[in-house]
Design a protein around this motif. Structure first.
Motif, PDB file in Angstrom:
ATOM      1  N   PRO A 142       0.818  -1.222   0.000  1.00  0.00           N
ATOM      2  CA  PRO A 142       0.000   0.000   0.000  1.00  0.00           C
ATOM      3  C   PRO A 142       0.851   1.272   0.000  1.00  0.00           C
ATOM      4  O   PRO A 142       0.454   2.283  -0.581  1.00  0.00           O
ATOM      5  CB  PRO A 142      -0.811  -0.139   1.294  1.00  0.00           C
ATOM      6  CG  PRO A 142      -0.956  -1.618   1.476  1.00  0.00           C
ATOM      7  CD  PRO A 142       0.364  -2.179   1.035  1.00  0.00           C
ATOM      8  N   GLU A 143       2.027   1.233   0.638  1.00  0.00           N
ATOM      9  CA  GLU A 143       2.905   2.405   0.656  1.00  0.00           C
ATOM     10  C   GLU A 143       3.568   2.610  -0.699  1.00  0.00           C
ATOM     11  O   GLU A 143       3.749   3.752  -1.154  1.00  0.00           O
ATOM     12  CB  GLU A 143       3.984   2.230   1.734  1.00  0.00           C
ATOM     13  CG  GLU A 143       4.915   3.431   1.854  1.00  0.00           C
ATOM     14  CD  GLU A 143       6.018   3.233   2.884  1.00  0.00           C
ATOM     15  OE1 GLU A 143       6.795   4.190   3.109  1.00  0.00           O
ATOM     16  OE2 GLU A 143       6.097   2.127   3.473  1.00  0.00           O
ATOM     17  N   PHE A 144       3.945   1.505  -1.347  1.00  0.00           N
ATOM     18  CA  PHE A 144       4.606   1.570  -2.653  1.00  0.00           C
ATOM     19  C   PHE A 144       3.855   0.658  -3.633  1.00  0.00           C
ATOM     20  O   PHE A 144       4.303  -0.450  -3.940  1.00  0.00           O
ATOM     21  CB  PHE A 144       6.061   1.136  -2.542  1.00  0.00           C
ATOM     22  CG  PHE A 144       6.887   1.973  -1.605  1.00  0.00           C
ATOM     23  CD1 PHE A 144       7.257   3.259  -1.953  1.00  0.00           C
ATOM     24  CD2 PHE A 144       7.277   1.473  -0.367  1.00  0.00           C
ATOM     25  CE1 PHE A 144       8.022   4.046  -1.095  1.00  0.00           C
ATOM     26  CE2 PHE A 144       8.042   2.247   0.497  1.00  0.00           C
ATOM     27  CZ  PHE A 144       8.415   3.538   0.136  1.00  0.00           C
ATOM     28  N   PRO A 145       2.701   1.088  -4.111  1.00  0.00           N
ATOM     29  CA  PRO A 145       1.843   0.208  -4.919  1.00  0.00           C
ATOM     30  C   PRO A 145       2.425  -0.180  -6.270  1.00  0.00           C
ATOM     31  O   PRO A 145       1.921  -1.100  -6.902  1.00  0.00           O
ATOM     32  CB  PRO A 145       0.567   1.040  -5.091  1.00  0.00           C
ATOM     33  CG  PRO A 145       0.995   2.457  -4.898  1.00  0.00           C
ATOM     34  CD  PRO A 145       2.092   2.412  -3.888  1.00  0.00           C
ATOM     35  N   HIS A 146       3.484   0.503  -6.712  1.00  0.00           N
ATOM     36  CA  HIS A 146       4.085   0.173  -8.007  1.00  0.00           C
ATOM     37  C   HIS A 146       5.399  -0.586  -7.866  1.00  0.00           C
ATOM     38  O   HIS A 146       6.114  -0.775  -8.855  1.00  0.00           O
ATOM     39  CB  HIS A 146       4.296   1.446  -8.821  1.00  0.00           C
ATOM     40  CG  HIS A 146       3.039   2.234  -9.043  1.00  0.00           C
ATOM     41  ND1 HIS A 146       2.007   1.772  -9.821  1.00  0.00           N
ATOM     42  CD2 HIS A 146       2.641   3.438  -8.552  1.00  0.00           C
ATOM     43  CE1 HIS A 146       1.027   2.661  -9.816  1.00  0.00           C
ATOM     44  NE2 HIS A 146       1.377   3.670  -9.054  1.00  0.00           N
ATOM     45  N   GLY A 147       5.742  -1.010  -6.647  1.00  0.00           N
ATOM     46  CA  GLY A 147       6.942  -1.806  -6.451  1.00  0.00           C
ATOM     47  C   GLY A 147       8.188  -1.121  -6.962  1.00  0.00           C
ATOM     48  O   GLY A 147       8.461   0.032  -6.616  1.00  0.00           O
TER      49      GLY A 147
END
Length: 533
Positions: A142-147
């Motif tokens: 959720p913090e970095f949804p695009h990995g």
């Protein structure tokens, strides 16, 4: 009137026509929208808002459960340490003593770093553990949804200062593992992940040695390929050769653009599961099988170990976005008594996204009789939700739904070639009969309670069951979940043996040569019990 006709030619001469023509031309070149990126898969309307704490089983029985320690198995394909009647499976940097299957015991937690292959080296008369060492993953959260496509998260992995490569341990005395070497495969890249080492001269590494191996999927900044190393002396590892799929490296654009997934930012474009080599090269073997994700499964020619090259490869014809279409490659161990099961590889797929936010895949049965023309001949059936489950499909149960690891290739006893156990994330462990390899049948399953808290995505997104290990000589199945480990019995295997038992033979014939020449001293970590040799 003729002069007032509204035709295409007059429209294009107008300012409005010029603008529309520009938009149309751009649309033709870029697609519907410029840089449209990956499709958005919304969460299904029927997805559960709570996790299922219920345990379900069909044709399986729980023998034991141990919390807090997740046993390894299937990744890599060799994991059991044995001496006399004592048996250990690696778990959480230590071991779980499974000698008494009714009472597994955690021992020496955290004494090694990372999971890895466990095998007896008959030439050295030592047990060796080869552990992976890698940069952190960049899985979407959720913090970095695009990995990896979120710069901050990508930088954390790229700037990792630890070892990328392998750590070799002498675990002849598992109470006191001795670090033999930290072998770096390169200061950049991923390091290693899923390696194959059967105690012979060579090891086959699922390896990212630099930052030039491209990866589309969000889970890693770079991909992995194959590195072969000489393990004659596990304290002095030497690189032998490397191989990657043409187009996999940056700069090989002409080759890469041939693939329909090039640039999709979702597909797994690298090795996952180093070569499985059923017969050692030093013993005359020349074939290895490796999963390269969206690139397919490669059958490698190892006749010249310094210059490996492909015999042939196979891709899944219905390939689509995401997932790891080819992950673990398990060579079926068969003989003349099972002619229909000879020259087969079970190629497991790995699901990547929670809640089925990707196209569904399933493991395949691959005919490799002709290494230059491997063919998918069978598909494993899709697991169905338990009849009384609070969801109609595992896609609605939360977490990843799809296969991950097969049972270990090297295991105690004579393997049953028709039986394949596969860990299936939120669908638990599934047991299949492949007597008819063109139509595998599910014969048993066990789904443990889901762990984690629904408001903490990272506590449940991977799904529950990661690993599976089969003891053929005791008819037992072990699985590792994020919460702990289970010992299971299954009628498809036969009546379980619930007492300590010496390993009389291993499933892989060449691993029986010299292994029992080790010292006969044995002991339990589980207290005052002593095991005889």
């Amino acid at each position: 009137m003729k002069n007032a006709e509204f035709n295409r030619r007059s429209l294009l001469k107008s300012a409005a026509g010029a603008m529309l023509a520009s938009v149309g031309a751009r649309g033709q070149v870029t697609g519907l929208l410029p840089n449209s990126g990956s499709p958005n898969f919304p969460l299904a309307l029927g997805a559960r808002e709570t996790l299922d704490r219920k345990q379900d089983a069909h044709n399986m029985e729980v023998i034991a459960h141990i919390s807090g320690s997740t046993i390894a198995g299937g990744e890599p394909l060799m994991a059991l340490w044995a001496r006399g009647k004592q048996r250990l499976l690696p778990a959480n940097g230590g071991f779980v003593d499974i000698s008494d299957p009714k009472k597994p015991v955690v021992v020496n937690k955290g004494i090694t770093r990372g999971p890895g292959a466990v095998v007896y080296n008959a030439k050295l008369k030592k047990w060796v553990m080869m552990c992976t060492a890698a940069a952190p993953l960049t899985s979407a959260t959720p913090e970095f949804p695009h990995g990896q496509y979120d710069k901050e998260l990508r930088d954390r992995s790229v700037n990792f200062k630890g070892l990328r490569g392998i750590r070799n341990y002498d675990i002849t005395n598992p109470e006191k593992p001795e670090l033999l070497q930290e072998f770096s495969t390169g200061e950049k890249g991923n390091g290693t992940h899923h390696n194959f080492y059967d105690g012979g001269q060579y090891a086959y590494l699922d390896c990212g040695w630099d930052d030039q191996l491209r990866m589309e999927n969000h889970q890693r900044p770079y991909s992995n390929a194959i590195m072969i190393v000489d393990m004659s002396d596990p304290a002095k590892v030497k690189e032998v050769s490397r191989w990657w799929v043409p187009g996999q490296r940056l700069g090989e654009e002409a080759e890469y653009r041939k693939y329909i997934f090039a640039g999709d930012q979702t597909s797994w474009t690298g090795n996952h599961g180093a070569l499985s080599v059923p017969k050692r090269v030093e013993d005359g073997g020349n074939v290895g099988y490796g999963g390269f994700g969206a690139f397919g499964m490669y059958v490698m020619d190892l006749s010249d170990i310094k210059h490996p090259k492909p015999f042939g490869h196979v891709q899944y014809e219905f390939n689509a976005l995401g997932t790891i279409p080819f992950h673990t490659c398990y060579p079926v161990i068969s003989d003349a008594a099972h002619p229909r099961l000879q020259n087969l590889v079970v190629a497991a797929h790995e699901a990547l996204e929670a809640d089925c936010r990707e196209v569904y895949h399933t493991p395949y049965v691959v005919d490799v009789k002709d290494p230059r023309n491997p063919k998918i001949i069978g598909f494993f059936p899709r697991p169905a939700a338990p009849p009384d489950a609070p969801y109609t499909d595992f896609c609605l149960a939360r977490g990843r739904f799809g296969s991950h690891n097969t049972q270990c290739w090297l295991a105690p006893g004579a393997s049953r070639p028709e039986i394949v156990a596969v860990s299936w994330f939120n669908a638990g462990v599934r047991v299949f009969d492949i007597s008819n390899p063109t139509a595998p049948k599910e014969v048993a399953w066990f789904v443990p309670p889901q762990e984690g808290e629904i408001n903490n995505y990272e506590s449940w997104w991977r799904g529950s069951t990661e690993n599976v290990f089969v003891e053929w000589d005791r008819n037992l199945i072990w699985i590792g979940t994020h919460e702990g480990s289970y010992c299971l019995s299954c009628p498809a295997l036969g009546k379980p043996v619930l007492e300590p038992k010496k390993v009389d033979r291993w499933s892989v014939p060449h691993c029986n040569v010299g292994w029992d020449e080790q010292a006969s001293r044995a002991f339990y970590f589980s207290g005052s019990n002593k095991a005889s040799s």
